[in-house]
Design an enzyme around this catalytic site. Structure first.
Site, mmCIF file in Angstrom:
data_model
loop_
_atom_site.group_PDB
_atom_site.id
_atom_site.type_symbol
_atom_site.label_atom_id
_atom_site.label_comp_id
_atom_site.label_asym_id
_atom_site.label_seq_id
_atom_site.Cartn_x
_atom_site.Cartn_y
_atom_site.Cartn_z
ATOM 1 N N THR A 43 -3.177 -7.940 9.991
ATOM 2 C CA THR A 43 -3.656 -8.991 10.890
ATOM 3 C C THR A 43 -3.099 -8.711 12.283
ATOM 4 O OG1 THR A 43 -1.822 -10.442 10.265
ATOM 5 C CG2 THR A 43 -3.900 -10.716 9.064
ATOM 6 N N VAL A 45 -1.602 -10.355 15.008
ATOM 7 C CA VAL A 45 -0.270 -10.696 15.496
ATOM 8 C C VAL A 45 0.797 -9.994 14.660
ATOM 9 C CG1 VAL A 45 1.371 -12.582 15.913
ATOM 10 C CG2 VAL A 45 -1.042 -12.892 16.466
ATOM 11 N N CYS A 46 0.619 -9.970 13.344
ATOM 12 C CA CYS A 46 1.601 -9.311 12.463
ATOM 13 C C CYS A 46 1.714 -7.821 12.779
ATOM 14 C CB CYS A 46 1.227 -9.502 10.998
ATOM 15 S SG CYS A 46 1.285 -11.210 10.440
ATOM 16 N N THR A 47 0.588 -7.157 12.936
ATOM 17 C CA THR A 47 0.602 -5.735 13.255
ATOM 18 C C THR A 47 1.309 -5.507 14.586
ATOM 19 O OG1 THR A 47 -1.424 -5.366 11.995
ATOM 20 C CG2 THR A 47 -0.849 -3.699 13.649
ATOM 21 N N LEU A 50 5.162 -6.002 14.077
ATOM 22 C CA LEU A 50 5.805 -4.941 13.310
ATOM 23 C C LEU A 50 5.789 -3.613 14.064
ATOM 24 C CD1 LEU A 50 4.670 -5.913 9.723
ATOM 25 C CD2 LEU A 50 6.847 -6.369 10.837
#
Length: 152
Positions: A43, A45-47, A50
């Site tokens: 997703t 924002v998560c990508t 990280l």
């Protein structure tokens, strides 16, 4: 409600993206841990979050500090995600019991079935020294982790 600063961090054992077990207690006495909960692999924002950690990895993961990133995705999903994004730190699967570790840390969203964006800095004695919890759409700033780690 997220566990409080000054609390003993709940121990856990989860499989990483390679199917290997990782225990928080493995780092006790050896490394501080930055425990990063995120909703889902692949997703936006998560990508972004990280990959921002990846860019700071030499400062965030070293002889004194270990990054552990946790989501409810399966280890198989995390392996593909990690390979695609070049993430070379442990991606831990809180898949089953679904969200059990996120629940223990108070960052599981029952309605959405995933962790919210919670980060905990845990010292070498296993005590939570700092935390931040953001809503699902709100990215965290990895520079904050570096400031906290510098103060330990």
């Amino acid at each position: 409600m997220a566990i409080e600063v000054g609390s003993k961090a709940p121990d856990f054992e989860l499989k990483n993206q390679h199917g290997e077990p990782v225990r928080l207690s493995d780092y006790r006495g050896a490394k501080n841990v930055v425990l990063v909960f995120y909703p889902f692999a692949f997703t936006g924002v998560c990508t972004g979050e990280l990959c921002a950690i990846k860019e700071e990895l030499p400062r965030l993961q070293n002889d004194d500090v270990q990054i552990l990133a946790v989501s409810v995705d399966s280890p198989f999903t995390l392996r593909v995600f990690g390979e695609r994004e070049g993430l070379e730190y442990p991606l831990l699967s809180d898949f089953w019991p679904h969200g059990g570790v996120a629940t223990a840390y108070g960052v599981f969203d029952d309605e959405k079935g995933c962790a919210v964006r919670g980060t905990f800095v845990i010292d070498k004695e296993g005590v939570v020294r700092w935390s931040v919890v953001n809503g699902l759409p709100d990215a965290r700033d990895e520079q904050e982790y570096l400031k906290v780690l510098a103060s330990l």
